[in-house]
Design an enzyme around this catalytic site. Sequence first.
Site, PDB file in Angstrom:
ATOM      1  N   ARG A 187      55.697 -54.855   7.446  1.00 19.85           N
ATOM      2  CA  ARG A 187      55.379 -55.780   6.365  1.00 19.85           C
ATOM      3  C   ARG A 187      54.952 -54.999   5.119  1.00 19.85           C
ATOM      4  NH1 ARG A 187      53.031 -57.447  11.181  1.00 19.85           N
ATOM      5  NH2 ARG A 187      53.752 -59.477  11.982  1.00 19.85           N
TER       6      ARG A 187
ATOM      7  N   LYS B 201      49.094 -57.378  11.164  1.00 18.56           N
ATOM      8  CA  LYS B 201      48.733 -58.790  11.222  1.00 18.56           C
ATOM      9  C   LYS B 201      47.945 -59.059  12.502  1.00 18.56           C
ATOM     10  CE  LYS B 201      50.736 -63.299  10.245  1.00 18.56           C
ATOM     11  NZ  LYS B 201      51.989 -64.031   9.934  1.00 18.56           N
TER      12      LYS B 201
ATOM     13  N   HIS C 262      60.593 -58.658   2.776  1.00 18.40           N
ATOM     14  CA  HIS C 262      60.567 -59.210   4.134  1.00 18.40           C
ATOM     15  C   HIS C 262      61.957 -59.286   4.736  1.00 18.40           C
ATOM     16  CE1 HIS C 262      57.497 -60.763   6.817  1.00 18.40           C
ATOM     17  NE2 HIS C 262      58.392 -61.599   7.300  1.00 18.40           N
TER      18      HIS C 262
ATOM     19  N   ARG D 112      62.630 -56.722   7.239  1.00 22.31           N
ATOM     20  CA  ARG D 112      62.187 -57.046   8.608  1.00 22.31           C
ATOM     21  C   ARG D 112      63.239 -57.881   9.331  1.00 22.31           C
ATOM     22  NH1 ARG D 112      57.304 -56.652  10.755  1.00 22.31           N
ATOM     23  NH2 ARG D 112      57.000 -58.773  11.508  1.00 22.31           N
TER      24      ARG D 112
ATOM     25  N   HIS E 178      55.261 -58.884  16.316  1.00 18.05           N
ATOM     26  CA  HIS E 178      55.215 -60.335  16.403  1.00 18.05           C
ATOM     27  C   HIS E 178      54.352 -60.773  17.580  1.00 18.05           C
ATOM     28  CE1 HIS E 178      59.295 -60.651  14.147  1.00 18.05           C
ATOM     29  NE2 HIS E 178      58.276 -60.793  13.318  1.00 18.05           N
TER      30      HIS E 178
ATOM     31  N   TYR F   8      63.808 -64.310  13.249  1.00 17.31           N
ATOM     32  CA  TYR F   8      64.265 -63.228  12.385  1.00 17.31           C
ATOM     33  C   TYR F   8      65.700 -62.814  12.687  1.00 17.31           C
ATOM     34  CZ  TYR F   8      59.598 -62.391  10.481  1.00 17.31           C
ATOM     35  OH  TYR F   8      58.407 -62.513   9.820  1.00 17.31           O
TER      36      TYR F   8
END
Length: 318
Positions: A168, A193, A265, A268, A291, A300
């Site tokens: 990210r 995250k 993004h 990703r 994730h 994704y």
Amino acid sequence: MSYLLYSQAEQLKLHEPVPVTLHPAAVYLSSLSEGSRRTMLYSLDAIAQLLTDGECDAFSLDWSKLRYHHTAAVRTAFKERLAPTTTNKMLVALRRVLTEAYRLDLIDANDYHKAIDLPNVKGTGKLRGRALSISEIESLIASCYQQGDALGFRDGAAIAILRCGGIRRQEMVRLKCQDLCLKTGELTILKGKGNKHRLVYLTPDAIALIEDWLEVRGSTPGALICPVHRGGKITLRHFASNGDGIYKLILARAKKAGIKHFSPHDFRRTFCTDLLESGEDVLTVQELAGHRSPATTAKYDKRGEGRKRRAVRHLKFK
């Protein structure tokens, strides 16, 4: 259309200072990572402004006074104005703050359960973003090297990390030189995250691009990807933690390379798509991308209908 449900916004305001340990919004935000905190604070501010016609923010609104007719109106207003994903993120913030108000004994159980009883807004099912093609990535790198200065080498290194690390932009701005092992290609992502740490592994080609940048940047400890000013002056500091600097970097590089708009993004999305296309299992891709669940990784996947067509070719009658 007005969603101001009280005759006066004054009735939803806090009229006395509240200690942060007793303020529902403050308690909720303190439980989040830095990146998530910023996103959810924006959501709470938007909700407060909506309900009070711009008079309150997240910390001046009295969340304990919200009832179902308030929260239902918030959902309706955002549903009309925003994308389903954004609206649902707003609703998550709203529910979580009311949960803290309930835990702090600021709202009774009956009012609390009614207020949070809001269904998520259904999306269209269309996947967001896109995957970049190999030719687009090659054009980006070629643009960096054609420029041939500190800025070009910095951008090439940033693209290499985004493309091969799938990280990210908020994770990139926190990277330090010591987080990367050039010998093994291991890149340590600290406090991703959810405050989780993980390792990603860069390819030799990506390492070569980073080494070209480090020859210009030097090996002094500090931010791995840092600002380059006019005249090639390098400042060994991190970009702003919200990742806006990386976003602007990518937009500028895409424009120079003549590539259709994409966001950081989308690297990703490209990362996950290419790994799945090459036959990697979804759990491995999930771990590399950081994730929480395989379901998130599946969102994704930009391979489209082609993968389904290829899959059924293996079916036989005999």
